[in-house]
Design a protein around this motif. Structure first.
Motif, PDB file in Angstrom:
ATOM      1  N   LYS A  17       0.854  -1.202   0.000  1.00 47.22           N
ATOM      2  CA  LYS A  17       0.000   0.000   0.000  1.00 47.22           C
ATOM      3  C   LYS A  17       0.885   1.245   0.000  1.00 47.22           C
ATOM      4  O   LYS A  17       1.571   1.512   0.992  1.00 47.22           O
ATOM      5  CB  LYS A  17      -0.916  -0.008   1.233  1.00 47.22           C
ATOM      6  N   SER A  39      -8.901  13.421   2.687  1.00 48.83           N
ATOM      7  CA  SER A  39      -8.144  12.972   3.849  1.00 48.83           C
ATOM      8  C   SER A  39      -7.567  11.577   3.605  1.00 48.83           C
ATOM      9  O   SER A  39      -8.263  10.691   3.111  1.00 48.83           O
ATOM     10  CB  SER A  39      -9.104  12.947   5.038  1.00 48.83           C
ATOM     11  N   GLY A  40      -6.279  11.407   3.901  1.00 50.33           N
ATOM     12  CA  GLY A  40      -5.642  10.100   3.757  1.00 50.33           C
ATOM     13  C   GLY A  40      -5.046   9.831   2.385  1.00 50.33           C
ATOM     14  O   GLY A  40      -4.497   8.759   2.139  1.00 50.33           O
ATOM     15  N   CYS A  41      -5.113  10.819   1.470  1.00 47.47           N
ATOM     16  CA  CYS A  41      -4.618  10.563   0.105  1.00 47.47           C
ATOM     17  C   CYS A  41      -3.092  10.666   0.024  1.00 47.47           C
ATOM     18  O   CYS A  41      -2.497  10.312  -0.998  1.00 47.47           O
ATOM     19  CB  CYS A  41      -5.269  11.502  -0.905  1.00 47.47           C
ATOM     20  N   GLY A  42      -2.448  11.160   1.080  1.00 51.95           N
ATOM     21  CA  GLY A  42      -0.990  11.163   1.103  1.00 51.95           C
ATOM     22  C   GLY A  42      -0.325  12.534   1.069  1.00 51.95           C
ATOM     23  O   GLY A  42       0.902  12.635   0.953  1.00 51.95           O
ATOM     24  N   LYS A  43      -1.100  13.591   1.256  1.00 50.90           N
ATOM     25  CA  LYS A  43      -0.548  14.949   1.159  1.00 50.90           C
ATOM     26  C   LYS A  43       0.534  15.208   2.201  1.00 50.90           C
ATOM     27  O   LYS A  43       1.636  15.666   1.878  1.00 50.90           O
ATOM     28  CB  LYS A  43      -1.664  16.004   1.311  1.00 50.90           C
ATOM     29  N   SER A  44       0.214  14.905   3.474  1.00 52.85           N
ATOM     30  CA  SER A  44       1.182  15.187   4.548  1.00 52.85           C
ATOM     31  C   SER A  44       2.403  14.276   4.429  1.00 52.85           C
ATOM     32  O   SER A  44       3.531  14.693   4.715  1.00 52.85           O
ATOM     33  CB  SER A  44       0.543  14.999   5.917  1.00 52.85           C
ATOM     34  N   THR A  45       2.174  13.034   4.005  1.00 53.71           N
ATOM     35  CA  THR A  45       3.310  12.124   3.822  1.00 53.71           C
ATOM     36  C   THR A  45       4.236  12.673   2.744  1.00 53.71           C
ATOM     37  O   THR A  45       5.467  12.699   2.919  1.00 53.71           O
ATOM     38  CB  THR A  45       2.805  10.714   3.430  1.00 53.71           C
ATOM     39  N   HIS A 208      -7.583  21.456   2.406  1.00 56.94           N
ATOM     40  CA  HIS A 208      -8.835  20.838   1.962  1.00 56.94           C
ATOM     41  C   HIS A 208      -9.722  21.899   1.316  1.00 56.94           C
ATOM     42  O   HIS A 208     -10.723  21.563   0.699  1.00 56.94           O
ATOM     43  CB  HIS A 208      -9.608  20.278   3.167  1.00 56.94           C
TER      44      HIS A 208
HETATM   45  N1  LIG Z   1       3.255   7.313  10.387  1.00 56.81           N
HETATM   46  C1  LIG Z   1       2.425   6.534   9.683  1.00 56.81           C
HETATM   47  N2  LIG Z   1       2.404   5.203   9.849  1.00 56.81           N
HETATM   48  C2  LIG Z   1       1.587   4.402   9.124  1.00 56.81           C
HETATM   49  N3  LIG Z   1       0.732   4.866   8.191  1.00 56.81           N
HETATM   50  C3  LIG Z   1       0.703   6.190   7.977  1.00 56.81           C
HETATM   51  C4  LIG Z   1       1.541   7.099   8.706  1.00 56.81           C
HETATM   52  N4  LIG Z   1       1.287   8.367   8.273  1.00 56.81           N
HETATM   53  C5  LIG Z   1       0.345   8.257   7.312  1.00 56.81           C
HETATM   54  N5  LIG Z   1      -0.012   6.960   7.143  1.00 56.81           N
HETATM   55  C6  LIG Z   1      -0.996   6.451   6.150  1.00 56.81           C
HETATM   56  O1  LIG Z   1      -0.592   6.944   4.885  1.00 56.81           O
HETATM   57  C7  LIG Z   1      -1.732   7.367   4.133  1.00 56.81           C
HETATM   58  C8  LIG Z   1      -1.594   8.840   3.783  1.00 56.81           C
HETATM   59  O2  LIG Z   1      -1.742   9.632   4.974  1.00 56.81           O
HETATM   60  P1  LIG Z   1      -1.477  11.196   5.020  1.00 56.81           P
HETATM   61  O3  LIG Z   1      -1.572  11.634   6.440  1.00 56.81           O
HETATM   62  O4  LIG Z   1      -0.250  11.513   4.284  1.00 56.81           O
HETATM   63  O5  LIG Z   1      -2.743  11.752   4.205  1.00 56.81           O
HETATM   64  P2  LIG Z   1      -3.291  13.231   4.088  1.00 56.81           P
HETATM   65  O6  LIG Z   1      -3.780  13.384   2.696  1.00 56.81           O
HETATM   66  O7  LIG Z   1      -2.280  14.194   4.567  1.00 56.81           O
HETATM   67  O8  LIG Z   1      -4.528  13.220   5.089  1.00 56.81           O
HETATM   68  P3  LIG Z   1      -5.167  14.455   5.923  1.00 56.81           P
HETATM   69  O9  LIG Z   1      -5.719  15.403   4.910  1.00 56.81           O
HETATM   70  O10 LIG Z   1      -6.229  13.797   6.748  1.00 56.81           O
HETATM   71  O11 LIG Z   1      -4.074  15.054   6.755  1.00 56.81           O
HETATM   72  C9  LIG Z   1      -2.958   7.040   4.981  1.00 56.81           C
HETATM   73  O12 LIG Z   1      -3.431   5.773   4.599  1.00 56.81           O
HETATM   74  C10 LIG Z   1      -2.405   7.000   6.391  1.00 56.81           C
HETATM   75  O13 LIG Z   1      -3.155   6.138   7.212  1.00 56.81           O
END
Ligand SMILES: Nc1ncnc2c1ncn2[C@@H]1O[C@H](COP(=O)(O)OP(=O)(O)OP(=O)(O)O)[C@@H](O)[C@H]1O
Length: 253
Positions: A17, A39-45, A208
């Motif tokens: 994944k 939310s959860g699409c990976g932006k913060s990662t 968002h």
């Molecule tokens: N430290 C971590 N350990 C395991 N999984 C993670 C971790 N951080 C993020 N994820 C997973 O990686 C994916 C992307 O998460 P991320 O936080 O990057 O999304 P996002 O778009 O920033 O969400 P949001 O808008 O809610 O902040 C999600 O499935 C999340 O559960």
């Protein structure tokens, strides 16, 4: 000039994944580039990976043409100053036990050897803090307060002041107004736009809020399930050519 180039950046937390899946884009000097997606699409990662806060699986990160994805912490140190991040929750970003002036001086204490100040001059600690508070339109008497003694909007301005104190070139704004009320949101976005112009900053603006992104940014990236599925200039937001997912996001807002 391209400030940041990302090529095929990939990151997984669990096998099979991908949180960020072969993402490529460029961010120009002086640009505010928007990044949207559910939310959860990976932006913060993606943000943490490109700042080298989070290890990546594969791909390249170029800061002004220099590959930084494999640099060790010592060689990365100068880039840490050039790239800053402002998080969603200012309360978590500020140490509750430190007065605002102590929080504000902390990045400068870490990076002053690499600084060639052009916007803020350091004649004394107090004078430096006064300049920073002025830059984010906060009164000088806030310096002696603790985070819990000021409002959420003021706390976010303090974290912005911290970020700009070491004169970065790129700031990642990770939903910087999500924890604020509508009036404070607008005021903080106006401040950020002004700072980008006066301090020659480039932003990656994660949000968002499509309305805020289209107002703040020259270009917008759309992410879905770890992949970049659409990118366009802000004036093309409502174009027929938009990806069906982008149209779905527009219809929600
Ligand atoms: N430290 C971590 N350990 C395991 N999984 C993670 C971790 N951080 C993020 N994820 C997973 O990686 C994916 C992307 O998460 P991320 O936080 O990057 O999304 P996002 O778009 O920033 O969400 P949001 O808008 O809610 O902040 C999600 O499935 C999340 O559960």
């Amino acid at each position: 000039m391209t400030m940041l180039t990302i090529k095929n950046l990939t990151k997984s937390y669990q096998e099979g994944k991908k949180a960020v899946d072969h993402v490529s884009f460029g961010l120009n000097k002086g640009e505010c580039l928007g990044l949207v997606g559910e939310s959860g699409c990976g932006k913060s990662t993606l943000a943490r990976c490109l700042l080298r806060i989070e290890p990546i699986d594969s791909g390249s990160i170029y800061f002004k043409g220099e590959a930084i994805e494999s640099l060790d912490e010592r060689r990365l140190h100068p880039y840490r100053k050039k790239m800053q991040i402002v998080f969603q929750n200012p309360s978590a970003a500020l140490n509750p036990k430190l007065k605002i002036k102590e929080s504000l001086i902390d990045p400068y204490a870490q990076f002053h050897k690499e600084l060639t100040p052009s916007h803020f001059s350091f004649t004394s600690k107090d004078a430096f803090i006064k300049q920073l508070l002025e830059a984010v339109e906060l009164p000088a008497n806030l310096a002696d307060k603790y985070p819990h003694e000021i409002s959420g909007g003021q706390r976010q301005r303090v974290t912005i002041a911290r970020a700009i104190s070491i004169e970065p070139e790129l700031i990642v704004l990770d939903e910087p107004t999500a924890s604020l009320d509508v009036i404070s949101q607008r005021a903080v976005l106006t401040l950020l736009t002004k700072l980008r112009e006066t301090l020659n900053l480039s932003y990656l603006f994660i949000s968002h809020d499509l309305a805020a992104v289209s107002q703040m940014c020259q270009r917008i990236l759309v992410m879905k399930e770890g992949q970049l599925i659409d990118q366009f200039s802000s004036d093309q937001l409502f174009s027929e050519e938009r990806h069906s997912y982008t149209k779905e996001l527009i219809s929600i807002f």
